[in-house]
Design a protein around this motif. Structure first.
Motif, PDB file in Angstrom:
ATOM      1  N   PHE A  92       0.847  -1.194   0.000  1.00  0.00           N
ATOM      2  CA  PHE A  92       0.000   0.000   0.000  1.00  0.00           C
ATOM      3  C   PHE A  92       0.885   1.247   0.000  1.00  0.00           C
ATOM      4  N   GLU A  93       1.898   1.229   0.868  1.00  0.00           N
ATOM      5  CA  GLU A  93       2.801   2.371   0.973  1.00  0.00           C
ATOM      6  C   GLU A  93       3.775   2.425  -0.204  1.00  0.00           C
ATOM      7  N   ARG A  94       4.303   1.277  -0.609  1.00  0.00           N
ATOM      8  CA  ARG A  94       5.253   1.224  -1.721  1.00  0.00           C
ATOM      9  C   ARG A  94       4.652   1.799  -2.999  1.00  0.00           C
ATOM     10  N   PHE A  95       3.393   1.482  -3.274  1.00  0.00           N
ATOM     11  CA  PHE A  95       2.741   1.961  -4.479  1.00  0.00           C
ATOM     12  C   PHE A  95       2.061   3.312  -4.281  1.00  0.00           C
ATOM     13  N   ASN A  96       2.264   3.901  -3.106  1.00  0.00           N
ATOM     14  CA  ASN A  96       1.734   5.229  -2.814  1.00  0.00           C
ATOM     15  C   ASN A  96       0.231   5.300  -3.073  1.00  0.00           C
ATOM     16  N   ILE A  97      -0.489   4.306  -2.581  1.00  0.00           N
ATOM     17  CA  ILE A  97      -1.941   4.260  -2.758  1.00  0.00           C
ATOM     18  C   ILE A  97      -2.568   5.275  -1.810  1.00  0.00           C
ATOM     19  N   GLU A  98      -3.377   6.151  -2.364  1.00  0.00           N
ATOM     20  CA  GLU A  98      -4.018   7.166  -1.544  1.00  0.00           C
ATOM     21  C   GLU A  98      -5.260   6.636  -0.854  1.00  0.00           C
ATOM     22  N   VAL A  99      -6.097   5.893  -1.591  1.00  0.00           N
ATOM     23  CA  VAL A  99      -7.351   5.376  -1.052  1.00  0.00           C
ATOM     24  C   VAL A  99      -7.615   4.009  -1.657  1.00  0.00           C
ATOM     25  N   LEU A 100      -8.070   3.087  -0.832  1.00  0.00           N
ATOM     26  CA  LEU A 100      -8.519   1.779  -1.303  1.00  0.00           C
ATOM     27  C   LEU A 100      -9.921   1.569  -0.749  1.00  0.00           C
ATOM     28  N   CYS A 101     -10.871   1.272  -1.644  1.00  0.00           N
ATOM     29  CA  CYS A 101     -12.248   1.046  -1.213  1.00  0.00           C
ATOM     30  C   CYS A 101     -12.601  -0.429  -1.347  1.00  0.00           C
ATOM     31  N   THR A 102     -13.231  -0.951  -0.335  1.00  0.00           N
ATOM     32  CA  THR A 102     -13.732  -2.319  -0.365  1.00  0.00           C
ATOM     33  C   THR A 102     -15.209  -2.278  -0.725  1.00  0.00           C
ATOM     34  N   THR A 103     -15.756  -3.384  -1.129  1.00  0.00           N
ATOM     35  CA  THR A 103     -17.195  -3.483  -1.382  1.00  0.00           C
ATOM     36  C   THR A 103     -17.770  -4.397  -0.322  1.00  0.00           C
ATOM     37  N   ASP A 104     -18.737  -3.895   0.422  1.00  0.00           N
ATOM     38  CA  ASP A 104     -19.243  -4.619   1.584  1.00  0.00           C
ATOM     39  C   ASP A 104     -20.763  -4.702   1.558  1.00  0.00           C
ATOM     40  N   ALA A 105     -21.277  -5.861   1.940  1.00  0.00           N
ATOM     41  CA  ALA A 105     -22.731  -6.055   2.009  1.00  0.00           C
ATOM     42  C   ALA A 105     -23.340  -5.085   3.019  1.00  0.00           C
ATOM     43  N   ALA A 106     -24.585  -4.727   2.792  1.00  0.00           N
ATOM     44  CA  ALA A 106     -25.296  -3.825   3.705  1.00  0.00           C
ATOM     45  C   ALA A 106     -25.323  -4.384   5.118  1.00  0.00           C
ATOM     46  N   THR A 107     -25.234  -5.696   5.246  1.00  0.00           N
ATOM     47  CA  THR A 107     -25.298  -6.348   6.554  1.00  0.00           C
ATOM     48  C   THR A 107     -23.916  -6.528   7.201  1.00  0.00           C
ATOM     49  N   ASP A 108     -22.870  -6.086   6.519  1.00  0.00           N
ATOM     50  CA  ASP A 108     -21.519  -6.243   7.060  1.00  0.00           C
ATOM     51  C   ASP A 108     -21.339  -5.344   8.278  1.00  0.00           C
ATOM     52  N   GLU A 168     -31.539   2.766   5.663  1.00  0.00           N
ATOM     53  CA  GLU A 168     -31.042   4.116   5.984  1.00  0.00           C
ATOM     54  C   GLU A 168     -30.063   4.065   7.162  1.00  0.00           C
ATOM     55  N   GLN A 169     -30.397   3.246   8.162  1.00  0.00           N
ATOM     56  CA  GLN A 169     -29.508   3.111   9.322  1.00  0.00           C
ATOM     57  C   GLN A 169     -28.158   2.539   8.894  1.00  0.00           C
ATOM     58  N   ARG A 170     -28.195   1.517   8.049  1.00  0.00           N
ATOM     59  CA  ARG A 170     -26.945   0.890   7.591  1.00  0.00           C
ATOM     60  C   ARG A 170     -26.122   1.863   6.754  1.00  0.00           C
ATOM     61  N   ARG A 171     -26.784   2.614   5.871  1.00  0.00           N
ATOM     62  CA  ARG A 171     -26.065   3.594   5.050  1.00  0.00           C
ATOM     63  C   ARG A 171     -25.431   4.655   5.936  1.00  0.00           C
ATOM     64  N   ALA A 172     -26.141   5.108   6.951  1.00  0.00           N
ATOM     65  CA  ALA A 172     -25.576   6.090   7.890  1.00  0.00           C
ATOM     66  C   ALA A 172     -24.373   5.497   8.616  1.00  0.00           C
ATOM     67  N   PHE A 173     -24.478   4.224   9.011  1.00  0.00           N
ATOM     68  CA  PHE A 173     -23.355   3.570   9.673  1.00  0.00           C
ATOM     69  C   PHE A 173     -22.148   3.506   8.740  1.00  0.00           C
ATOM     70  N   PHE A 174     -22.371   3.117   7.490  1.00  0.00           N
ATOM     71  CA  PHE A 174     -21.275   3.063   6.529  1.00  0.00           C
ATOM     72  C   PHE A 174     -20.637   4.436   6.364  1.00  0.00           C
ATOM     73  N   LYS A 175     -21.467   5.472   6.279  1.00  0.00           N
ATOM     74  CA  LYS A 175     -20.935   6.833   6.154  1.00  0.00           C
ATOM     75  C   LYS A 175     -20.099   7.197   7.377  1.00  0.00           C
ATOM     76  N   SER A 176     -20.533   6.763   8.561  1.00  0.00           N
ATOM     77  CA  SER A 176     -19.766   7.056   9.777  1.00  0.00           C
ATOM     78  C   SER A 176     -18.412   6.355   9.771  1.00  0.00           C
ATOM     79  N   MET A 177     -18.320   5.294   8.955  1.00  0.00           N
ATOM     80  CA  MET A 177     -17.052   4.561   8.822  1.00  0.00           C
ATOM     81  C   MET A 177     -16.238   5.056   7.621  1.00  0.00           C
ATOM     82  N   GLY A 178     -16.687   6.144   7.007  1.00  0.00           N
ATOM     83  CA  GLY A 178     -15.926   6.760   5.928  1.00  0.00           C
ATOM     84  C   GLY A 178     -16.428   6.492   4.523  1.00  0.00           C
ATOM     85  N   ALA A 179     -17.479   5.687   4.373  1.00  0.00           N
ATOM     86  CA  ALA A 179     -17.983   5.368   3.032  1.00  0.00           C
ATOM     87  C   ALA A 179     -18.429   6.628   2.308  1.00  0.00           C
ATOM     88  N   THR A 180     -18.051   6.705   1.040  1.00  0.00           N
ATOM     89  CA  THR A 180     -18.463   7.828   0.206  1.00  0.00           C
ATOM     90  C   THR A 180     -19.195   7.359  -1.044  1.00  0.00           C
TER      91      THR A 180
END
Length: 193
Positions: A92-108, A168-180
């Motif tokens: 991650f650091e060697r390739f100077n990656i700024e952001v990595l996004c995962t894809t997660d189920a709504a129930t994660d 809506e609750q799950r989306r708010a939770f994801f946003k609180s964890m940085g999801a954009t």
């Protein structure tokens, strides 16, 4: 590429155990040998250029894979993969990656994201909200997914209004964890009757 040349997809997948009795490396070595023996098929393709570059830059492999050198390359790449220089954080650091996004189920529950946050590491890893498992009625295990949505949201999903509130609750939770972002599958419409 291999499939397009008549190699069955099943021959490119490890068995459920990932190993076959009596063979070091099991299915993974067998799959690698199949890949190397057919590496010439990638010649002149964007995938071939990328694979050659990654093999050279990341693993120090400057020879074209083939059936003759497959075992030696498998051992070399396997050894390098277990070195600290090829740990995910180091890469991650060697390739100077700024952001990595995962894809997660709504129930994660995003516990892995929380672990990364709590570790003190400064890599920027963000979740991406993917509700397909609960919004697509024909999704495998849809009822079980909705039950899990009830569980993780703390909302008893017993009608449509509560279903929306739980999402809506799950989306708010994801946003609180940085999801954009969100990610939704594009479904193929059923064929006409």
């Amino acid at each position: 590429m291999l499939y397009s040349q008549g190699i069955p997809l099943e021959s490119l997948l490890p068995s459920p155990s990932g190993r076959r009795a009596g063979s070091e490396g099991g299915d993974h070595r067998k799959i690698w040998k199949l890949f190397c023996g057919n590496f010439h098929l990638f010649r002149g393709t964007p995938s071939g250029i990328w694979l050659s570059h990654e093999l050279s830059e990341v693993f120090g492999v400057d020879e074209k894979p083939n059936s003759t050198n497959a075992d030696r390359l498998f051992d070399s790449v396997s050894n390098k993969l277990s070195s600290p220089d090829l740990s995910p954080r180091h890469l991650f650091e060697r390739f100077n990656i700024e952001v990595l996004c995962t894809t997660d189920a709504a129930t994660d529950t995003l516990e892995h994201h929380q672990t990364i946050r709590n570790s003190g590491w400064h890599g920027h890893i963000l979740p991406t909200f993917r509700p397909d498992g609960v919004v697509n009625l024909d999704a495998p295990n849809w009822k079980a997914n909705v039950a899990k949505l009830s569980e993780v949201s703390g909302i008893d999903v017993s009608n449509y209004k509560l279903f929306i509130r739980a999402l809506e609750q799950r989306r708010a939770f994801f946003k609180s964890m940085g999801a954009t972002a969100t990610d939704h599958a594009v479904l193929t419409p059923p064929p006409p009757n």
